[in-house]
Design a protein around this motif. Structure first.
Motif, mmCIF file in Angstrom:
data_model
loop_
_atom_site.group_PDB
_atom_site.id
_atom_site.type_symbol
_atom_site.label_atom_id
_atom_site.label_comp_id
_atom_site.label_asym_id
_atom_site.label_seq_id
_atom_site.Cartn_x
_atom_site.Cartn_y
_atom_site.Cartn_z
ATOM 1 N N MET A 135 -80.510 0.506 -32.870
ATOM 2 C CA MET A 135 -81.910 0.639 -32.455
ATOM 3 C C MET A 135 -82.225 -0.330 -31.338
ATOM 4 S SD MET A 135 -84.818 -0.773 -34.998
ATOM 5 C CE MET A 135 -85.513 -2.313 -34.549
ATOM 6 N N PHE A 164 -82.180 0.986 -22.243
ATOM 7 C CA PHE A 164 -83.244 1.532 -21.407
ATOM 8 C C PHE A 164 -83.843 0.469 -20.486
ATOM 9 C CE2 PHE A 164 -87.623 2.292 -20.420
ATOM 10 C CZ PHE A 164 -87.511 3.517 -19.788
ATOM 11 N N VAL A 165 -84.019 -0.717 -21.073
ATOM 12 C CA VAL A 165 -84.588 -1.804 -20.280
ATOM 13 C C VAL A 165 -83.677 -2.109 -19.113
ATOM 14 C CG1 VAL A 165 -85.157 -4.239 -20.296
ATOM 15 C CG2 VAL A 165 -85.829 -2.774 -22.201
ATOM 16 N N SER A 173 -80.224 0.528 -28.069
ATOM 17 C CA SER A 173 -80.664 1.654 -27.222
ATOM 18 C C SER A 173 -81.855 1.243 -26.351
ATOM 19 C CB SER A 173 -81.038 2.857 -28.081
ATOM 20 O OG SER A 173 -81.942 2.432 -29.071
ATOM 21 N N THR A 174 -82.756 0.506 -26.956
ATOM 22 C CA THR A 174 -83.895 0.042 -26.156
ATOM 23 C C THR A 174 -83.399 -0.868 -25.052
ATOM 24 O OG1 THR A 174 -84.812 -0.265 -28.341
ATOM 25 C CG2 THR A 174 -86.271 -0.658 -26.476
ATOM 26 N N PHE A 175 -82.463 -1.717 -25.438
ATOM 27 C CA PHE A 175 -81.898 -2.632 -24.473
ATOM 28 C C PHE A 175 -81.309 -1.874 -23.278
ATOM 29 C CE2 PHE A 175 -78.533 -5.503 -22.939
ATOM 30 C CZ PHE A 175 -79.325 -6.588 -22.642
ATOM 31 N N MET A 196 -84.818 -0.217 -6.189
ATOM 32 C CA MET A 196 -85.893 0.163 -5.262
ATOM 33 C C MET A 196 -86.153 -0.950 -4.257
ATOM 34 S SD MET A 196 -87.449 3.031 -5.209
ATOM 35 C CE MET A 196 -89.182 3.009 -4.794
ATOM 36 N N LEU A 203 -85.763 -1.065 -0.264
ATOM 37 C CA LEU A 203 -86.854 -1.438 0.629
ATOM 38 C C LEU A 203 -86.385 -2.496 1.618
ATOM 39 C CD1 LEU A 203 -89.930 -1.626 -1.744
ATOM 40 C CD2 LEU A 203 -89.136 0.254 -0.354
ATOM 41 N N PHE A 257 -83.369 0.125 -11.884
ATOM 42 C CA PHE A 257 -84.136 1.018 -11.005
ATOM 43 C C PHE A 257 -85.084 0.217 -10.112
ATOM 44 C CE2 PHE A 257 -88.044 3.364 -10.217
ATOM 45 C CZ PHE A 257 -87.527 4.414 -9.475
ATOM 46 N N SER A 261 -84.092 0.529 -16.557
ATOM 47 C CA SER A 261 -85.342 0.413 -15.804
ATOM 48 C C SER A 261 -85.267 -0.733 -14.802
ATOM 49 C CB SER A 261 -86.520 0.164 -16.738
ATOM 50 O OG SER A 261 -86.457 1.021 -17.814
#
Lengths: 324, 718
Positions: B1, B8-9, B4-6, B19, B23, B15, B12
């Motif tokens: 649990m 995602f973090v 999985s969050t980790f 970005m 730039l 990402f 993100s």
């Protein structure tokens, strides 16, 4: 559902009509006259007789209601008339700015969703951790940053001090002859700072919305049920909870539709960006009635459409909502 | 649990990080290397119509200046000089009228004899013509203010019919201006409202129809007009003539001036155009273009505000391809400079809609720069024309970047993207004195025509406080303008003493000057009867004659929205307080201020400014018939000033004119209807590679000036 949609569309007609009437009255009754007249009144070399003549050519010697109905008659054939300022067709003026504004706003919306939504999810999942606290502070800073100040700071650092990015405009002058790829890079360079400034406020608020709505959902019974069933936590969040938490975000998206072509006067002015915001502001300052009216008709139409779409989308994504 | 969050973090974060990397990567591209021969300027707002007849905004004007040169222009002493025209002469058509049975033929014969005998200077006479049994026209090669003298001795006194110039001024209320009740109907057409404009139109028709012995009728303002009657008139007879055109409600008219003249002297300007100047599509510029432009300007369907410039033009005639003559109804000295507009006939005669033609956006001009491209709200590009008569301009391109925001424009200057920028006093003082700036830019300060002032309402019906000139003088002495300039303009402004710019040939440097002198101010107020009776620090006097003392208290109005104006008004308020004058301040939104207070002359005192042209004529600001329908908003009435200004605008001889304006400035200084504040400075930064770009009083960008500029070879890459 179908009758609901039809009814909503029919409601839009009198609403739009009322909006145009009120807007027309407000812009015409506001003090001041089209710029050509106002500028001339303070010029000792221009006589009152000339100003009178100009007023006649623009029909301004007629009563407001007469002019409104004349305008309305033309509008029904989609003729928005010619701008008082430069005599061009108002629709042409708007058409040449819409691509600029659209590209800027779509990029800004993509960026703010791409940053705001994940940030909100993370803050909700990790609520009350150091991560949540730091993002909360950062998001509030982002939300409360005055856009014009932030824009000027960016210009000062990246445009003047470092010289990395162009300060104003949407193309380098003379870029038309460059090869496509160079022109594309040039466009992106010009867009970087405006996109950042445009998205910083909205991604901040979006992430708050996202966090709040996810928190609401996480405490629901069905989420608890899912957890009790032994569904993995990532699946609970991204499959069960997030789908419902996104519903308010969809509404927000609907509200963003008029903003897509609305533009922002202040930011566009600072970046010398040829967008709708400046067109609208200049039109108001110059009392360019045909242009003001055309923009307000288009923007209010999009606002009505946005509200309508938001409602319909709401029903589509949320089966508990039924319209009769 | 948690894992999985980790994940995602991490995703993100990557990402977001990605970005920002993208730039920054974008930012590291090649810097745009500028061509030193391209001049980039700033335009604070988009242009409207690039057509010299139609534009009303300064921005379009700045661009039109380079595409459409004027026929004549001003040098840095504000004297006229030829530009598109090679030169001009002012001739005169003098009309003589006879009575008592003397025939024009006889006079003609006598005059010819006088010419032969050498009694009349032959070089002065171009042509003599008998146009009617009692009218003879002499064309003089030069405009003479005393042209009637050539016929003295030829026409006996008793056979000389005198003519009368009549100027009629109505009370604004009489002709339905600024009042609520419905306007009068025209006596000759009950469907039309009576206005002075309609009256003039009707009179002109009747003159054409031969019903009136009038040489010309000229509309002046909403409440005044003028005509030249071909006989002697006194006030009663003049009233008879005018009354026929007035609705019943108007009981009397004010005849401001009824002067007897011996002749009708019509000036005739003959312009000679430069040969070989081409429109940018290759067609030659000819006199026909000038005439065509004139016709477009006076066309009632043309959306221009300049038609009244040509109000007194009687006839425009093309004499040959490069010569044209313009006949005026009456002498008007600034008339030569009004021939600055020229548009191509061959292009616009095919355009059905002059006002909204596409050529107002893609202009075809004949100046040193030609139009290339206009991207709305972005930039306007012009390209040098090497064949203009002045030769090759110093820059191969001139680009106007449209940058509405002052700070962004300044940043563009710092980033090297624009070459010339007007600076604010703050920028001049605090942001441009560092080495980096001074290594790249030269700074210049100059004064353009225009000034700030405080105007006192002198209309006794509206305000009685300022009727005594000593009071106005006292208020002027009480203001320390040096201190204001120091505090608010960083010492950059200049004190203004006269309504005429110090660089002008007409400027009188010896007028009475109101330097800060609070003691003298108090003394003058005491002389005018103002005393602090109740000891509260504010002066009192009975101004309205009701036996009760009135306090010296009034409101100074000005526009809201500018901090600078606000501070200025507050300083002035505090200076006045020191001499016992209680001034309240009122700041009103600009358009409301004009509409509700300035135009209806609904104020006690106002703070405003004038931006003026190069010609010293200021009739519309000071003459008493310009109070209603003109620009004399303070209601200043001085018959001597009326006379001087009228005479000055009708005098072509510059020396004579200068004397009149000197006198005018003396009277204004003594009368003090305005407190002249200061001439605001124009501050400008110019890129160092541009040599010789020094501004003069008519600005930085006059043709004379601009053609002296050149690019420093050190900046040209080899």
């Amino acid at each position: 559902m179908f009758t609901y949609i039809i009814r909503r569309i029919l409601y839009m007609i009198p609403t739009l009509f009322g909006i145009t009437l009120i807007t027309f009255l407000i812009v015409n009754l506001a003090p001041g006259e089209p710029a050509a007249l106002d500028a001339s009144k303070m010029n000792p070399n221009i006589s009152a007789e000339d100003i009178e003549k100009l007023r006649k050519i623009y029909d301004l010697d007629k009563p407001v209601m007469y002019r409104y109905f004349k305008w309305l008659k033309k509008i029904l054939t989609l003729d928005f008339g010619e701008s008082f300022k430069d005599g061009r067709k108002v629709l042409d003026k708007i058409a040449e700015r819409i691509p600029n504004t659209l590209i800027l706003n779509i990029l800004a919306i993509i960026v703010s969703f791409a940053i705001g939504v994940p940030l909100g999810i993370m803050a909700a999942v990790w609520r009350n951790t150091w991560f949540d606290k730091i993002t909360t502070v950062l998001v509030f800073i982002g939300y409360s940053l005055p856009g014009f100040w932030f824009a000027l700071m960016l210009i000062l650092v990246f445009g003047v001090k470092l010289g990395w990015l162009p300060i104003s405009g949407i193309h380098t002058i003379g870029a038309e002859e460059w090869p496509f790829w160079d022109r594309f890079i040039d466009l992106l360079k010009h867009l970087v700072m405006p996109v950042i400034v445009f998205s910083i406020g909205s991604f901040a608020s979006l992430s708050r919305y996202m966090k709040m709505s996810l928190l609401d959902v996480i405490n629901q019974d069905y989420v608890r049920t899912a957890r009790a069933k032994g569904v993995p936590e990532w699946k609970v969040i991204y499959w069960h909870a997030l789908r419902n938490a996104l519903i308010p975000i969809v509404t927000l998206f609907g509200f963003m539709l008029p903003g897509l072509i609305g533009g922002s006067f202040i930011i566009e002015t600072i970046f010398g960006f040829p967008g709708m915001g400046r067109l609208g502001y200049d039109a108001i300052m110059n009392r360019d009635y045909p242009t003001i009216m055309a923009i307000s008709v288009i923007v209010s139409f999009l606002t009505l459409l946005g509200n309508f779409l938001a409602d319909v989308l709401y029903a589509l994504v949320n089966p508990t909502i039924r319209y009769e | 649990m948690k894992r999985s969050t980790f994940k995602f973090v991490i995703a993100s974060l990557i990402f977001v990080f990605g970005m920002s990397l993208v730039l920054f990567q974008l930012g590291c591209g090649q810097k745009f290397a500028r061509d030193p021969y391209i001049l980039v300027r700033r335009l604070a707002a988009d242009a409207s119509k690039l057509n010299p007849v139609l534009y009303t905004d300064a921005y379009s004007g700045e661009i039109c200046d380079w595409i459409f040169p004027p026929l004549v222009t001003y040098n840095d002493k504000f004297e006229l000089q030829p530009e598109l025209a090679e030169g001009w002469v002012i001739e005169e058509k003098a009309h003589f009228y006879l009575k008592g049975g003397l025939s024009a033929q006889d006079v003609y014969a006598n005059f010819m004899k006088a010419l032969d005998e050498g009694k009349v200077d032959r070089n002065l006479i171009d042509d003599v013509k008998v146009v009617a049994p009692d009218e003879i026209v002499v064309t003089l090669t030069k405009f003479k203010d005393d042209a009637y003298k050539i016929m003295e001795g030829v026409i006996p006194e008793e056979n000389w019919r005198k003519i009368t110039r009549v100027k009629v001024v109505f009370h604004g209320k009489d002709v339905g201006i600024n009042q609520d009740k419905p306007p009068y109907k025209c006596p000759w057409d009950s469907n039309k409202n009576f206005t002075v404009g309609a009256l003039v139109k009707k009179m002109k028709e009747d003159v054409k129809g031969g019903k009136l012995p009038i040489a010309y009728v000229s509309f002046l303002t909403k409440v005044s007009f003028e005509f030249l009657y071909l006989d002697e008139l006194n006030e009663t007879k003049a009233w008879e003539v005018v009354k026929a055109y007035l609705p019943d409600g108007i009981k009397e008219a004010r005849f401001v001036r009824l002067n007897l003249k011996r002749i009708w002297d019509q000036p005739l300007i003959v312009f000679k155009l430069r040969k070989g100047i081409k429109w940018h599509d290759g067609t030659e510029v000819t006199a026909d273009d000038v005439k065509f432009t004139y016709e477009k300007v006076i066309d009632p369907n043309t959306a221009t505000v300049r038609a009244s410039t040509y109000r007194d033009v009687r006839e425009v005639k093309v004499l040959d391809k490069y010569t044209l003559s313009i006949l005026y109804n009456k002498p008007y000295a600034p008339c030569v400079s009004s021939w600055y507009m020229i548009v191509p006939k061959h292009i616009f005669e095919k355009e059905p809609d002059f006002n909204n033609s596409k050529y107002n956006r893609e202009p075809v001009g004949c100046g040193p720069y030609k139009f290339v491209k206009w991207v709305s709200d972005s930039y306007i590009e012009l390209e040098a024309v090497d064949t203009y008569w002045r030769g090759k301009p110093p820059f191969k391109k001139m680009i106007f970047k449209i940058l509405p925001n002052n700070v962004s424009a300044f940043n563009e200057l710092l980033a090297g993207q624009i070459d010339i920028l007007g600076l604010t006093p703050y920028q001049w003082k605090f942001q441009t004195n560092n080495a980096r700036f001074l290594n790249n830019f030269n700074k210049y300060k100059y004064m353009t025509p225009g000034y700030g002032y405080i105007g006192y309402n002198l209309d006794p019906e509206k305000c009685k406080l300022f009727l005594d000139k000593r009071v106005r003088q006292a208020l002027s002495y009480a203001i320390d303008r040096d201190a204001i300039i120091k505090a608010l303009d960083y010492g950059l402004g200049e004190k203004c003493y006269s309504p005429i710019h110090p660089s002008s040939w007409a400027y009188n440097p010896n007028v009475k000057k109101y330097e800060y002198n609070p003691e003298l101010a108090k003394k003058l107020l005491a002389e005018a009867g103002w005393k602090d009776v109740d000891g509260d620090g504010i002066l009192e006097k009975d101004v309205d004659g009701d036996g009760k003392l009135d306090k010296f208290r009034f409101t100074l109005m000005t526009s809201a929205g500018s901090d600078d104006i606000k501070k200025r008004a507050e300083l002035i308020q505090s200076y006045w307080k020191k001499i016992g004058v209680d001034c309240q301040l009122k700041f009103i939104e600009w358009t409301v201020f004009l509409k509700n207070y300035v135009y209806p002359r609904n104020f006690e005192a106002i703070m405003l400014g004038w931006a003026l042209g190069m010609d010293p004529d200021q009739y519309s600001i000071w003459a008493s018939d310009q109070i209603e329908g003109g620009f004399n908003r303070i209601g200043y009435v001085n018959p001597e000033v009326d006379k001087i200004l009228e005479e000055a605008r009708e005098t072509f001889d510059r020396e004579k004119r200068k004397k009149l304006y000197w006198k005018f400035q003396e009277i204004i200084a003594e009368d003090c209807p305005y407190t002249f504040l200061m001439i605001g400075p124009s501050l400008v930064a110019v890129h160092k590679r541009i040599l010789n770009a020094k501004p003069t009083a008519i600005g930085l960008f006059s043709y004379d000036n601009f053609y002296k500029w050149h690019v420093d070879p050190a900046y040209v890459q080899k």
